[in-house]
Design a protein around this motif. Structure first.
Motif, PDB file in Angstrom:
ATOM      1  N   THR A 899       0.833  -1.197   0.000  1.00 22.19           N
ATOM      2  CA  THR A 899       0.000   0.000   0.000  1.00 22.19           C
ATOM      3  C   THR A 899       0.873   1.253   0.000  1.00 22.19           C
ATOM      4  OG1 THR A 899      -0.068   0.157   2.413  1.00 22.19           O
ATOM      5  CG2 THR A 899      -1.743  -1.235   1.351  1.00 22.19           C
ATOM      6  N   HIS A 900       0.220   2.396  -0.159  1.00 21.78           N
ATOM      7  CA  HIS A 900       0.936   3.673  -0.094  1.00 21.78           C
ATOM      8  C   HIS A 900       1.659   3.812   1.241  1.00 21.78           C
ATOM      9  CE1 HIS A 900       1.065   8.060   0.934  1.00 21.78           C
ATOM     10  NE2 HIS A 900       1.623   8.093  -0.262  1.00 21.78           N
ATOM     11  N   GLY A 901       1.034   3.357   2.313  1.00 22.09           N
ATOM     12  CA  GLY A 901       1.679   3.435   3.627  1.00 22.09           C
ATOM     13  C   GLY A 901       2.962   2.632   3.689  1.00 22.09           C
ATOM     14  N   ASP A 902       2.991   1.473   3.045  1.00 23.44           N
ATOM     15  CA  ASP A 902       4.213   0.669   3.011  1.00 23.44           C
ATOM     16  C   ASP A 902       5.314   1.377   2.232  1.00 23.44           C
ATOM     17  OD1 ASP A 902       3.102  -1.614   4.402  1.00 23.44           O
ATOM     18  OD2 ASP A 902       2.004  -2.076   2.560  1.00 23.44           O
ATOM     19  N   ILE A 903       4.947   1.943   1.086  1.00 21.23           N
ATOM     20  CA  ILE A 903       5.938   2.646   0.257  1.00 21.23           C
ATOM     21  C   ILE A 903       6.568   3.781   1.054  1.00 21.23           C
ATOM     22  CG2 ILE A 903       6.300   3.952  -1.868  1.00 21.23           C
ATOM     23  CD1 ILE A 903       3.749   2.508  -2.961  1.00 21.23           C
ATOM     24  N   ARG A 904       5.722   4.596   1.696  1.00 18.60           N
ATOM     25  CA  ARG A 904       6.233   5.721   2.484  1.00 18.60           C
ATOM     26  C   ARG A 904       7.062   5.232   3.673  1.00 18.60           C
ATOM     27  NH1 ARG A 904       5.560  11.056   1.279  1.00 18.60           N
ATOM     28  NH2 ARG A 904       7.327  10.908   2.690  1.00 18.60           N
ATOM     29  N   LYS A 905       6.642   4.155   4.268  1.00 17.79           N
ATOM     30  CA  LYS A 905       7.385   3.610   5.408  1.00 17.79           C
ATOM     31  C   LYS A 905       8.784   3.185   4.982  1.00 17.79           C
ATOM     32  CE  LYS A 905       6.552  -0.551   6.700  1.00 17.79           C
ATOM     33  NZ  LYS A 905       5.871  -1.772   7.193  1.00 17.79           N
ATOM     34  N   PHE A 906       8.898   2.481   3.859  1.00 23.72           N
ATOM     35  CA  PHE A 906      10.217   2.074   3.359  1.00 23.72           C
ATOM     36  C   PHE A 906      11.074   3.304   3.053  1.00 23.72           C
ATOM     37  CE2 PHE A 906       7.864  -1.753   1.306  1.00 23.72           C
ATOM     38  CZ  PHE A 906       7.771  -2.376   2.534  1.00 23.72           C
ATOM     39  N   ALA A 907      10.472   4.292   2.388  1.00 23.84           N
ATOM     40  CA  ALA A 907      11.228   5.483   1.982  1.00 23.84           C
ATOM     41  C   ALA A 907      11.666   6.296   3.191  1.00 23.84           C
ATOM     42  CB  ALA A 907      10.388   6.341   1.045  1.00 23.84           C
ATOM     43  N   ASP A 908      10.767   6.479   4.153  1.00 20.72           N
ATOM     44  CA  ASP A 908      11.100   7.289   5.332  1.00 20.72           C
ATOM     45  C   ASP A 908      12.155   6.604   6.193  1.00 20.72           C
ATOM     46  OD1 ASP A 908       9.384   9.300   4.608  1.00 20.72           O
ATOM     47  OD2 ASP A 908       7.728   8.628   5.866  1.00 20.72           O
ATOM     48  N   ALA A 909      12.013   5.297   6.396  1.00 21.68           N
ATOM     49  CA  ALA A 909      12.991   4.576   7.209  1.00 21.68           C
ATOM     50  C   ALA A 909      14.364   4.606   6.547  1.00 21.68           C
ATOM     51  CB  ALA A 909      12.537   3.136   7.426  1.00 21.68           C
ATOM     52  N   THR A 910      14.384   4.476   5.234  1.00 20.94           N
ATOM     53  CA  THR A 910      15.658   4.473   4.503  1.00 20.94           C
ATOM     54  C   THR A 910      16.336   5.831   4.563  1.00 20.94           C
ATOM     55  OG1 THR A 910      14.865   2.729   3.023  1.00 20.94           O
ATOM     56  CG2 THR A 910      16.757   4.025   2.286  1.00 20.94           C
ATOM     57  N   ARG A 911      15.594   6.890   4.321  1.00 24.21           N
ATOM     58  CA  ARG A 911      16.228   8.216   4.354  1.00 24.21           C
ATOM     59  C   ARG A 911      16.645   8.590   5.773  1.00 24.21           C
ATOM     60  NH1 ARG A 911      13.000  12.968   5.295  1.00 24.21           N
ATOM     61  NH2 ARG A 911      10.831  12.496   5.742  1.00 24.21           N
ATOM     62  N   TYR A 912      15.952   8.055   6.771  1.00 23.42           N
ATOM     63  CA  TYR A 912      16.332   8.317   8.157  1.00 23.42           C
ATOM     64  C   TYR A 912      17.726   7.754   8.454  1.00 23.42           C
ATOM     65  CZ  TYR A 912      16.095   8.199  13.282  1.00 23.42           C
ATOM     66  OH  TYR A 912      16.359   8.353  14.620  1.00 23.42           O
ATOM     67  N   HIS A 913      18.042   6.607   7.831  1.00 22.50           N
ATOM     68  CA  HIS A 913      19.338   5.974   8.089  1.00 22.50           C
ATOM     69  C   HIS A 913      20.377   6.275   7.017  1.00 22.50           C
ATOM     70  CE1 HIS A 913      17.440   3.812  11.325  1.00 22.50           C
ATOM     71  NE2 HIS A 913      16.626   3.173  10.518  1.00 22.50           N
ATOM     72  N   LEU A 914      19.960   6.885   5.901  1.00 15.32           N
ATOM     73  CA  LEU A 914      20.864   7.049   4.765  1.00 15.32           C
ATOM     74  C   LEU A 914      22.059   7.932   5.098  1.00 15.32           C
ATOM     75  CD1 LEU A 914      21.442   6.462   1.783  1.00 15.32           C
ATOM     76  CD2 LEU A 914      20.053   8.470   1.199  1.00 15.32           C
ATOM     77  N   ARG A 915      21.832   9.067   5.753  1.00 16.56           N
ATOM     78  CA  ARG A 915      22.949   9.960   6.070  1.00 16.56           C
ATOM     79  C   ARG A 915      23.946   9.281   6.994  1.00 16.56           C
ATOM     80  NH1 ARG A 915      18.752  14.038   6.429  1.00 16.56           N
ATOM     81  NH2 ARG A 915      18.907  15.532   4.711  1.00 16.56           N
ATOM     82  N   SER A 916      23.433   8.519   7.967  1.00 22.59           N
ATOM     83  CA  SER A 916      24.324   7.787   8.873  1.00 22.59           C
ATOM     84  C   SER A 916      25.154   6.772   8.106  1.00 22.59           C
ATOM     85  CB  SER A 916      23.500   7.074   9.959  1.00 22.59           C
ATOM     86  OG  SER A 916      22.814   7.996  10.763  1.00 22.59           O
ATOM     87  N   ALA A 917      24.498   6.036   7.211  1.00 23.09           N
ATOM     88  CA  ALA A 917      25.211   5.030   6.421  1.00 23.09           C
ATOM     89  C   ALA A 917      26.281   5.682   5.548  1.00 23.09           C
ATOM     90  CB  ALA A 917      24.222   4.249   5.555  1.00 23.09           C
ATOM     91  N   TYR A 918      25.961   6.835   4.978  1.00 23.60           N
ATOM     92  CA  TYR A 918      26.921   7.523   4.114  1.00 23.60           C
ATOM     93  C   TYR A 918      28.130   8.010   4.920  1.00 23.60           C
ATOM     94  CZ  TYR A 918      29.040  11.081   1.153  1.00 23.60           C
ATOM     95  OH  TYR A 918      29.926  11.831   0.437  1.00 23.60           O
ATOM     96  N   GLN A 919      27.886   8.554   6.102  1.00 27.63           N
ATOM     97  CA  GLN A 919      29.008   9.043   6.916  1.00 27.63           C
ATOM     98  C   GLN A 919      29.915   7.885   7.320  1.00 27.63           C
ATOM     99  OE1 GLN A 919      27.932  11.078  10.559  1.00 27.63           O
ATOM    100  NE2 GLN A 919      29.785  12.316  10.503  1.00 27.63           N
ATOM    101  N   ILE A 920      29.314   6.754   7.668  1.00 31.00           N
ATOM    102  CA  ILE A 920      30.115   5.571   8.015  1.00 31.00           C
ATOM    103  C   ILE A 920      30.875   5.083   6.788  1.00 31.00           C
ATOM    104  CG2 ILE A 920      29.962   3.145   8.728  1.00 31.00           C
ATOM    105  CD1 ILE A 920      27.615   3.979  10.549  1.00 31.00           C
ATOM    106  N   ALA A 921      30.224   5.118   5.632  1.00 38.15           N
ATOM    107  CA  ALA A 921      30.889   4.685   4.394  1.00 38.15           C
ATOM    108  C   ALA A 921      32.084   5.576   4.069  1.00 38.15           C
ATOM    109  CB  ALA A 921      29.893   4.689   3.234  1.00 38.15           C
ATOM    110  N   SER A 922      31.936   6.880   4.293  1.00 37.90           N
ATOM    111  CA  SER A 922      33.023   7.807   3.955  1.00 37.90           C
ATOM    112  C   SER A 922      34.251   7.570   4.830  1.00 37.90           C
ATOM    113  CB  SER A 922      32.541   9.261   4.108  1.00 37.90           C
ATOM    114  OG  SER A 922      32.267   9.560   5.466  1.00 37.90           O
ATOM    115  N   LEU A 923      34.061   6.996   6.020  1.00 37.98           N
ATOM    116  CA  LEU A 923      35.185   6.722   6.915  1.00 37.98           C
ATOM    117  C   LEU A 923      35.669   5.288   6.812  1.00 37.98           C
ATOM    118  CD1 LEU A 923      33.843   8.642  10.045  1.00 37.98           C
ATOM    119  CD2 LEU A 923      35.786   9.295   8.625  1.00 37.98           C
ATOM    120  N   THR A 924      34.936   4.480   6.051  1.00 37.56           N
ATOM    121  CA  THR A 924      35.315   3.072   5.875  1.00 37.56           C
ATOM    122  C   THR A 924      35.986   2.850   4.521  1.00 37.56           C
ATOM    123  OG1 THR A 924      33.433   2.396   7.248  1.00 37.56           O
ATOM    124  CG2 THR A 924      34.446   0.705   5.887  1.00 37.56           C
TER     125      THR A 924
END
Length: 1011
Positions: A899-924
């Motif tokens: 459903t639309h709620g699932d799509i938004r949930k996946f997108a919101d959860a991913t963007r919430y963690h994306l910056r953290s993942a990128y910062q860790i990637a830049s140091l790894t």
């Protein structure tokens, strides 16, 4: 002899690039009021904020100094920013033209030379050296050659008292609302009995400044230059009418119910008038207690525990208005973005549009005003817990500007997933007290059981009540129609609410529908003003319930047809269902609706004149969204998911508390549904008569690593033997240590092994007896991820050494983390219909990325779910219509429905963690990682569901719906420039007339090319 004085204080600066202050206006106002009260004949001018322009300051100084006679004394105080090259920054100073918009020391010195005044005493509570949060304009030029020294203002009969030397910083003292120097001057001048010789008192002033500076971990020493024969004598300052009018919190006053009585606290008449219109009955008992007994308007912190609809939010609003009136910044922290947006809209309308306060919000969305928050260019800010925690950990100096923090829904500290963020942000606030930073805290909580020393940990008083302005009847209804209830006066009883035989099986087997339909019909028939919320534990159940009620009750309800306001582009399956429901007088509220749809549903339901009578909703509506009803029906008593956890008594009370509409119903009713008499008795005693759970910390020793790395991220460097103190500062540590004295020793042993492990992993480094996080450790500690997830990500990223990763690759890798796996992904787990997603994902990403999605997967379906999510996310950011995504990824109409709620949930959860993942990637990885701008662009795409080529349209100040952006894009309108070049007739073919009018109105407000 006459005293002539100018008191200048500037908190707010017009230039967006000049950060605001919090104590400068208060400095000037306090000196002005005290001198006016003590020396009635004084000729004193007060220039603060927008009045303190360069022209006004210059004119005021010239007039004062030129009008002074040979036996007069002139006093000038300036509190605000200075520049590195010794200039005073005024309200309308512009960074692009500092020379012409600031006042130099030479200019002031020339004025001094021309005056006939016997004595000139100037206080400069600013500094001319860098260092945030010092009172200096950081972007000002640093002189490279000889600079005019401060002593050009000094000489015989000319005394300069500067906050600090030219190579030192001048600070504000958090919690006092003053600069260090002005606070010391005020203290000394008020402590004297008759008069003060400034020349002799300077040592006392210096000692006070040094002591206060030490409290916040800095050094600052005032400088006094010049002299007066016999010394400069000033009267001891006494508080009087002017001072108490400006600072009413300095004397205790008692108010009555009339909101206008709050004027004694200095609150503006405009705010009081607006409140009086909204609260015709005046202050209720809870609010009166908060003001009169707990002194919230005097700056006292308070924990308020009260039922829904008790008026506790207004307690926070009153405290915020008082803080803002005193020149301090006020924050509202809330658990959900939806709540932040609701409060932002409410506060903007009430305090912004009508009263001129600067209201901003920060939720992690692209529409955020984070820059304004960092620069302190606001009066009232609304933030999510996580956004506030992230900002104060990364920019701790932000706390220096904050006067009040209102923590709404404080009971979330016990939440298994969100509690750690609430506890860490409160721990940060409490730990800041060691540096003299002590903002007022108003913690607002829904009903809980024993507060379990929460108030003691916060070091504040507690106001606990179970009283509600609207009385509540609570009960349980079974299928025989018998209602067992608890009256507001504590008596219990039973009655035949539904006629016997009314409840019948309507489908192939018994269901809640059998009871809900006759119950709602009876309630609607018995009360023309009835408004009902039905809580369901699933999105599908909420939608289905609204649909069958709209069909079955059509004869009893007038239809609601706000269809002209509803979005017309990018409609989901739920959008069509909502329109059908509204045509039958019902609606549902869940995450399957778009932002605009939810707002329309909420606004329509809370409108007392609306014919929308029934709202079916998931439990998020109970968490503070302003949608009261006359009756609440609770169909289930447990959450969905693997554990199927039953509602706690507190969670039930929060839902039940939505019943009762002040001004429309004398009482509300909450009804739990049961199948039979036995179940009715059980649920009545479990929930209606149940004992509220004790408040507790979400601290779990099993996740000690996560807590320690997050706590270490709040420090720069700490002694090894002090690490356990970080845990003791938390609510969990406070409780554990008080109940189990040996807990500290046990923790020290655990921490010793844990720190050795972290050092070995390269997350912590040790030097002698000190430890601190490495850059990688700090990235993990500042991230939204648990300790174990961060380590898994590091190991996964190491496998990509030498391989270039794109921003979307990192987006895909986020799906391997437990934070993503633990979220529900609808799957059909019978057969192999879900096995197609790896090959589909491979068509959108590289085979290497899709293969990495197998890492640490629990089973095949775990792997398929990850591939399904990454494929959905790619379609979402590519602008694929919502209904197409729903159809494409729904494997079976009865199981695995996307459903639309699932799509938004996946997108919101991913963007919430994306910056953290990128910062860790830049140091790894160090190399082979995408540009930061690409990640920021992808974060926006995940939020709005648009291709990168359309993101320029987000620069419009008018927020469009996803479908509207896509509709423009499909006609090759992808930039703002292209939008303005389109004929109005063509725009009307794409967008609704109301939206076109909004855009044209904004376009006309822009300066033309000819201008």
């Amino acid at each position: 002899m006459t005293i002539l004085a100018n008191f200048i204080g500037i908190n707010q600066y017009a230039d967006i690039h000049i950060s605001d202050l919090t104590g400068a206006r208060r400095d000037a106002t306090a000196l002005w009021a005290l001198f006016k009260d003590t020396v009635p004949e004084i000729q004193a001018k007060l220039l603060v904020d927008s009045d303190a322009t360069i022209d006004n300051v210059r004119e005021s100084l010239n007039q004062t100094l030129k009008s002074a006679r040979s036996d007069d004394t002139v006093i000038i105080s300036f509190s605000g920013h200075g520049t590195h090259d010794h200039r005073l920054v005024t309200h309308n100073t512009t960074v692009s033209d500092l020379t012409e918009t600031t006042i130099s020391m030479e200019e002031i010195a020339d004025c001094f030379k021309e005056t006939q005044a016997k004595i000139v005493f100037i206080i400069l509570d600013c500094c001319f050296s860098g260092g945030a949060p010092a009172r200096v304009l950081e972007s000002s030029p640093i002189p490279r050659g000889p600079v005019p020294p401060l002593n050009i203002l000094a000489g015989t009969g000319r005394i300069l008292l500067a906050a600090a030397n030219t190579d030192e910083f001048a600070y504000e003292l958090p919690g006092t609302g003053h600069g260090l120097l002005t606070k010391a001057v005020l203290d000394v001048l008020q402590a004297a009995s008759i008069q003060v010789n400034i020349s002799e008192a300077v040592n006392d002033i210096m000692e006070r400044v040094r002591a206060d500076a030490g409290k916040i971990g800095v050094e600052q020493t005032p400088v006094m230059l010049g002299y007066v024969e016999g010394g400069l004598l000033l009267p001891a300052l006494c508080r009087g009418e002017n001072f108490y009018r400006e600072f009413p919190e300095t004397r205790a006053v008692i108010v009555n119910r009339d909101i206008k009585d709050l004027s004694v606290f200095g609150l503006p008449d405009a705010i009081l008038s607006e409140w009086s219109r909204n609260f015709e009955g005046g202050l209720n008992d809870l609010q009166l207690q908060a003001v009169n007994e707990y002194r919230i308007l005097d700056g006292e912190s308070l924990l308020v525990v009260a039922p829904t609809s008790s008026g506790k939010t207004f307690v926070g609003e009153m405290a915020a208005s008082a803080a803002i009136t005193k020149g301090r910044k006020a924050l509202f922290l809330l658990p959900y973005r939806a709540l932040v947006n609701e409060k932002y809209n409410q506060f903007s309308k009430l305090y912004g549009d009508g009263l001129g306060l600067r209201v901003i919000r920060c939720t992690g969305d692209y529409t955020d005003q984070t820059d304004l928050f960092i620069q302190s260019k606001y009066d009232l800010a609304t933030l999510t817990y996580e956004m506030f925690l992230n900002l104060i950990v990364n920019i701790p100096t932000i706390l220096n500007q904050i006067g009040l923090v209102v923590l709404d829904e404080a009971q979330f500290i016990a939440d298994p997933s969100r509690g750690i963020n609430v506890e860490l942000l409160l721990t940060f606030l409490l730990s800041a007290r060691e540096q003299g930073i002590n903002p007022q805290i108003i913690a607002l909580s829904a009903v809980i059981g024993n507060i379990n020393s929460f108030d003691a940990w916060l070091n504040c008083k507690s106001l606990v009540t179970t009283e509600r302005p609207v009385k509540l009847i609570e009960g349980v209804l079974d299928r025989s129609g018998i209602f067992q209830y608890l009256n507001p006066d504590g008596t219990t009883g039973t009655k035949q609410l539904l006629p016997f035989g009314t409840v019948r099986i309507r489908r192939d087997k018994p269901s809640s529908q059998d009871l809900i339909i006759p119950l709602v019909r009876t309630l609607i028939q018995n009360n023309d003003n009835e408004k009902i919320i039905i809580f369901r534990n699933r999105r599908g159940s909420a939608e289905g319930c609204a649909q069958y009620l709209a069909t079955d009750l059509d004869l009893y309800l007038k239809s609601v047809r706000p269809s002209a306001e509803l979005p017309v582009h990018d409609l989901s399956v739920a959008s069509a269902k909502l329109r059908n429901c509204l045509n039958g007088g019902t609606a549902f509220h869940n995450t399957n609706l778009s932002r605009d749809e939810r707002i329309i549903v909420e606004d329509t339901f809370r409108d007392p004149n609306s014919t929308l009578r029934i709202l079916t909703a998931t439990t998020t509506v109970a968490a503070g969204i302003n949608t009261p009803a006359s009756t609440v029906i609770i169909a289930e008593q447990e959450f969905v998911g693997d554990d199927g956890r039953p509602f706690t008594v507190a969670e039930y009370k929060n839902m039940a508390g939505r019943a009762g509409r002040l001004g429309f119903n004398e009482e509300g009713t909450s009804i739990i549904l049961a199948d039979n008499a036995h179940q009715r008795e059980l649920r009545f005693h479990q929930y209606v008569m149940g004992k509220l759970e004790e408040l507790n910390s979400s601290f779990d020793v099993g996740h000690l690593e996560t807590w320690i790395i997050r706590l270490l991220a709040q420090t720069k460097r700490i002694e090894l033997n002090s690490v356990v103190r970080l845990l003791l500062n938390t609510y969990g540590g406070y409780l554990a240590n008080s109940k189990l004295p040996q807990w500290r020793t046990a923790m020290e042993q655990n921490l010793d092994a844990l720190l050795k492990k972290m050092i070995a992993l390269g997350l912590v480094e040790q030097e002698a007896e000190f430890v601190q996080l490495t850059l990688l450790g700090r990235a993990c500690g500042n991230s939204s991820l648990s300790f174990s997830s961060a380590l898994k990500l590091v190991e996964l990223l190491k496998s990509f050494m030498g391989i270039a990763l794109s921003a979307t690759d990192i987006m895909a890798l986020v799906q391997t983390l437990p934070e993503s796996d633990n979220g529900y992904t609808p799957m059909m787990k019978r057969g192999q219909s879900e096995a197609k997603w790896p090959s589909i994902a491979a068509g959108r990403y590289s085979h290497t990325i899709v293969q990495a999605l197998q890492r640490n997967a629990q089973d095949f379906f775990d792997y398929y779910a990850r591939c399904k999510r990454v494929a959905i996310l790619r379609d979402w950011i590519d602008g694929v219509p919502t209904n197409v995504i729903e159809q494409r990824y729904t494997t079976n109409p009865f199981s695995g429905v996307i459903t639309h709620g699932d799509i938004r949930k996946f997108a919101d959860a991913t963007r919430y963690h994306l910056r953290s993942a990128y910062q860790i990637a830049s140091l790894t990885l160090f190399d082979g990682i995408p540009a930061a701008d690409d990640v920021e662009s992808l974060t926006k795409q995940l939020e709005v569901g648009l291709p990168a080529s359309v993101l320029d349209l987000l620069g419009l100040p008018i927020l469009l719906a996803r479908g509207e952006y896509l509709a423009l894009s499909q006609t090759n309108i992808k930039t703002i420039e292209e939008l303005w070049s389109v004929p109005v007739d063509h725009l009307n073919e794409i967008l609704a007339p109301k939206r076109v009018n909004e855009l044209l109105k904004y376009r006309r407000s822009l300066p033309s090319d000819e201008d």
